[in-house]
Scaffold this motif. Structure first.
Motif, PDB file in Angstrom:
ATOM      1  N   ALA A 106      63.231 100.975 -12.148  1.00  0.00           N
ATOM      2  CA  ALA A 106      63.712  99.794 -12.456  1.00  0.00           C
ATOM      3  C   ALA A 106      63.403  98.615 -11.739  1.00  0.00           C
ATOM      4  CB  ALA A 106      65.452  99.989 -11.694  1.00  0.00           C
ATOM      5  N   CYS A 107      62.892  98.830 -10.597  1.00  0.00           N
ATOM      6  CA  CYS A 107      62.069  97.471  -9.777  1.00  0.00           C
ATOM      7  C   CYS A 107      60.869  97.220 -10.619  1.00  0.00           C
ATOM      8  CB  CYS A 107      61.670  98.067  -8.527  1.00  0.00           C
ATOM      9  SG  CYS A 107      61.197  96.838  -7.474  1.00  0.00           S
ATOM     10  N   LEU A 108      60.081  98.282 -11.350  1.00  0.00           N
ATOM     11  CA  LEU A 108      59.065  97.966 -12.127  1.00  0.00           C
ATOM     12  C   LEU A 108      59.418  97.406 -13.283  1.00  0.00           C
ATOM     13  CD1 LEU A 108      56.026  98.631 -11.936  1.00  0.00           C
ATOM     14  CD2 LEU A 108      56.360 100.770 -13.093  1.00  0.00           C
ATOM     15  N   ILE A 109      60.424  97.505 -13.814  1.00  0.00           N
ATOM     16  CA  ILE A 109      60.733  97.211 -15.080  1.00  0.00           C
ATOM     17  C   ILE A 109      61.035  95.757 -14.930  1.00  0.00           C
ATOM     18  CG2 ILE A 109      62.671  97.077 -16.854  1.00  0.00           C
ATOM     19  CD1 ILE A 109      62.436 100.177 -16.818  1.00  0.00           C
ATOM     20  N   ILE A 110      61.954  95.405 -14.036  1.00  0.00           N
ATOM     21  CA  ILE A 110      62.179  94.024 -13.398  1.00  0.00           C
ATOM     22  C   ILE A 110      60.958  93.133 -13.222  1.00  0.00           C
ATOM     23  CG2 ILE A 110      63.679  92.548 -12.071  1.00  0.00           C
ATOM     24  CD1 ILE A 110      65.472  94.936 -11.579  1.00  0.00           C
ATOM     25  N   SER A 111      60.230  93.587 -12.201  1.00  0.00           N
ATOM     26  CA  SER A 111      58.873  92.947 -11.866  1.00  0.00           C
ATOM     27  C   SER A 111      58.099  92.702 -13.260  1.00  0.00           C
ATOM     28  CB  SER A 111      57.994  93.773 -11.166  1.00  0.00           C
ATOM     29  OG  SER A 111      58.718  94.272  -9.973  1.00  0.00           O
ATOM     30  N   ILE A 112      58.093  93.493 -14.462  1.00  0.00           N
ATOM     31  CA  ILE A 112      57.310  93.166 -15.603  1.00  0.00           C
ATOM     32  C   ILE A 112      57.950  92.033 -16.340  1.00  0.00           C
ATOM     33  CG2 ILE A 112      56.530  94.205 -17.641  1.00  0.00           C
ATOM     34  CD1 ILE A 112      56.105  96.840 -16.279  1.00  0.00           C
ATOM     35  N   TRP A 113      59.323  92.198 -16.175  1.00  0.00           N
ATOM     36  CA  TRP A 113      60.166  91.410 -17.030  1.00  0.00           C
ATOM     37  C   TRP A 113      59.826  89.827 -16.417  1.00  0.00           C
ATOM     38  CZ3 TRP A 113      65.987  90.274 -15.914  1.00  0.00           C
ATOM     39  CH2 TRP A 113      66.375  89.177 -16.912  1.00  0.00           C
TER      40      TRP A 113
ATOM     41  N   ALA B 234      57.444  88.774 -14.785  1.00  0.00           N
ATOM     42  CA  ALA B 234      56.017  88.617 -14.920  1.00  0.00           C
ATOM     43  C   ALA B 234      55.433  88.236 -16.241  1.00  0.00           C
ATOM     44  CB  ALA B 234      55.281  89.545 -14.364  1.00  0.00           C
ATOM     45  N   THR B 235      55.846  88.696 -17.216  1.00  0.00           N
ATOM     46  CA  THR B 235      55.571  88.879 -18.790  1.00  0.00           C
ATOM     47  C   THR B 235      56.780  88.570 -19.720  1.00  0.00           C
ATOM     48  OG1 THR B 235      56.183  90.968 -19.308  1.00  0.00           O
ATOM     49  CG2 THR B 235      54.019  90.671 -18.264  1.00  0.00           C
ATOM     50  N   GLY B 236      58.097  88.420 -19.290  1.00  0.00           N
ATOM     51  CA  GLY B 236      58.847  87.993 -19.991  1.00  0.00           C
ATOM     52  C   GLY B 236      59.477  89.326 -21.042  1.00  0.00           C
ATOM     53  N   THR B 237      58.745  90.436 -20.943  1.00  0.00           N
ATOM     54  CA  THR B 237      59.209  91.604 -21.671  1.00  0.00           C
ATOM     55  C   THR B 237      60.383  92.445 -20.963  1.00  0.00           C
ATOM     56  OG1 THR B 237      57.051  91.372 -22.532  1.00  0.00           O
ATOM     57  CG2 THR B 237      58.301  93.612 -22.889  1.00  0.00           C
ATOM     58  N   MET B 238      61.328  92.721 -21.385  1.00  0.00           N
ATOM     59  CA  MET B 238      62.274  93.461 -20.895  1.00  0.00           C
ATOM     60  C   MET B 238      62.625  94.924 -21.453  1.00  0.00           C
ATOM     61  SD  MET B 238      64.835  94.262 -18.909  1.00  0.00           S
ATOM     62  CE  MET B 238      65.283  93.138 -17.906  1.00  0.00           C
ATOM     63  N   ASP B 239      62.425  95.862 -20.919  1.00  0.00           N
ATOM     64  CA  ASP B 239      62.701  97.148 -21.179  1.00  0.00           C
ATOM     65  C   ASP B 239      64.236  97.765 -21.218  1.00  0.00           C
ATOM     66  OD1 ASP B 239      62.612 100.019 -21.829  1.00  0.00           O
ATOM     67  OD2 ASP B 239      60.685 100.251 -21.334  1.00  0.00           O
ATOM     68  N   ARG B 240      64.924  98.048 -21.965  1.00  0.00           N
ATOM     69  CA  ARG B 240      66.219  98.524 -22.175  1.00  0.00           C
ATOM     70  C   ARG B 240      66.603  99.784 -21.151  1.00  0.00           C
ATOM     71  NH1 ARG B 240      67.942  98.544 -28.309  1.00  0.00           N
ATOM     72  NH2 ARG B 240      65.798  99.292 -28.477  1.00  0.00           N
TER      73      ARG B 240
ATOM     74  N   ALA C  20      62.048  93.074  -6.883  1.00  0.00           N
ATOM     75  CA  ALA C  20      61.205  92.736  -7.853  1.00  0.00           C
ATOM     76  C   ALA C  20      60.725  91.132  -7.898  1.00  0.00           C
ATOM     77  CB  ALA C  20      61.905  93.143  -8.931  1.00  0.00           C
ATOM     78  N   CYS C  21      61.633  90.455  -7.481  1.00  0.00           N
ATOM     79  CA  CYS C  21      61.191  89.014  -7.217  1.00  0.00           C
ATOM     80  C   CYS C  21      59.929  89.093  -6.351  1.00  0.00           C
ATOM     81  CB  CYS C  21      62.511  88.043  -7.148  1.00  0.00           C
ATOM     82  SG  CYS C  21      63.295  87.866  -8.338  1.00  0.00           S
ATOM     83  N   PHE C  22      60.262  89.523  -4.996  1.00  0.00           N
ATOM     84  CA  PHE C  22      59.346  89.575  -4.241  1.00  0.00           C
ATOM     85  C   PHE C  22      58.064  90.308  -4.335  1.00  0.00           C
ATOM     86  CE2 PHE C  22      62.818  89.365  -0.727  1.00  0.00           C
ATOM     87  CZ  PHE C  22      62.825  87.960  -0.538  1.00  0.00           C
ATOM     88  N   LEU C  23      57.952  91.250  -5.053  1.00  0.00           N
ATOM     89  CA  LEU C  23      56.823  92.035  -5.486  1.00  0.00           C
ATOM     90  C   LEU C  23      56.159  91.063  -6.251  1.00  0.00           C
ATOM     91  CD1 LEU C  23      58.072  95.623  -6.035  1.00  0.00           C
ATOM     92  CD2 LEU C  23      56.803  94.700  -4.304  1.00  0.00           C
ATOM     93  N   VAL C  24      56.668  90.425  -7.286  1.00  0.00           N
ATOM     94  CA  VAL C  24      55.841  89.592  -8.281  1.00  0.00           C
ATOM     95  C   VAL C  24      55.358  88.156  -7.325  1.00  0.00           C
ATOM     96  CG1 VAL C  24      56.116  87.883  -9.996  1.00  0.00           C
ATOM     97  CG2 VAL C  24      57.414  90.096 -10.150  1.00  0.00           C
ATOM     98  N   ILE C  25      55.841  87.741  -6.481  1.00  0.00           N
ATOM     99  CA  ILE C  25      55.345  86.810  -5.456  1.00  0.00           C
ATOM    100  C   ILE C  25      54.154  87.385  -4.538  1.00  0.00           C
ATOM    101  CG2 ILE C  25      55.773  85.509  -3.668  1.00  0.00           C
ATOM    102  CD1 ILE C  25      58.712  85.224  -4.728  1.00  0.00           C
TER     103      ILE C  25
END
Length: 209
Positions: free
Chosen positions: A57-64, A66-72, A129-134
């Motif tokens: 879940a954290c990985l999916i949110i991070s990618i979302w 960073a890239t704007g792509t959301m996985d259901r 996830a926000c922190f990981l992107v930062i």
């Protein structure tokens, strides 16, 4: 950035090993029915939710982010985290609240606690996830506040009388699991983990806001 996620096959192979182990335990629990195998299956599900599903879940949110792509798949991850943590929370304590009650009462208990666990997971994993992107963009100064400081604090308290019953492994597992949602610490059960859950939750609330 997060490009390494798409390039490395390590996570893929680890997911296969993890899924095989979890599926094997649950098949054993179906064939060999008893209190020991039942508790093992519940603990395995809790570990699946607290570690594998939480990481996914954290990985999916991070990618979302960073890239704007959301996985259901994020929906199933949050459901697994909430369901498994609720089942573990209600089972292990001075009283097994999931035992000797009707199906309707079990559903009512699950309906009462699952939303709490789910909202906690969304808040903690979303912020993490926000922190990981930062951090992936170079702001590594916030890393100690995510895991290192609470882990060091818990290890220090383990040398004192209050957490002396928890081993180093149990403390590490507890801190990592609390990154996603409310968890039980070691063999303390529901009642013995309450104060730790309160202080860890307060720490994350202050840190993340």
């Amino acid at each position: 950035g997060l490009d390494w996620v798409y390039r490395t096959p390590v996570l893929y192979y680890l997911s296969i090993l993890s899924s095989t182990y979890i599926l094997g335990i649950k098949c054993i629990a179906v064939i060999v029915q008893g209190p020991v195998t039942k508790n093992l299956a519940i603990k395995t599900s809790a570990a699946e939710g607290g570690y594998e599903s939480a990481f996914q879940a954290c990985l999916i949110i991070s990618i979302w982010i960073a890239t704007g792509t959301m996985d259901r798949a994020i929906v199933s991850s949050v459901i697994i985290i909430a369901k498994s943590s609720t089942e573990s929370f209600l089972t292990f304590g001075m009283e097994n609240k999931m035992e000797n009650i009707s199906i309707g009462q079990k559903l009512c208990l699950l309906a009462k606690y699952i939303p709490v666990m789910a909202l906690t997971a969304v808040f903690r994993l979303g912020t993490l996830a926000c922190f990981l992107v930062i951090v992936s963009q170079g702001a590594s100064a916030i890393i100690p506040f995510l895991v290192i400081i609470p882990l060091c604090l818990m290890l220090f308290l383990s040398k004192c009388w209050y957490l002396a019953d928890l081993s180093t492994t149990e403390i590490v597992r507890g801190v990592v699991a609390e990154e996603s949602t409310i968890t039980l610490w070691g063999y303390r059960g529901r009642e013995g983990s309450r104060i730790i859950q309160l202080w860890v939750g307060l720490y994350f609330l202050i840190t993340y806001t």
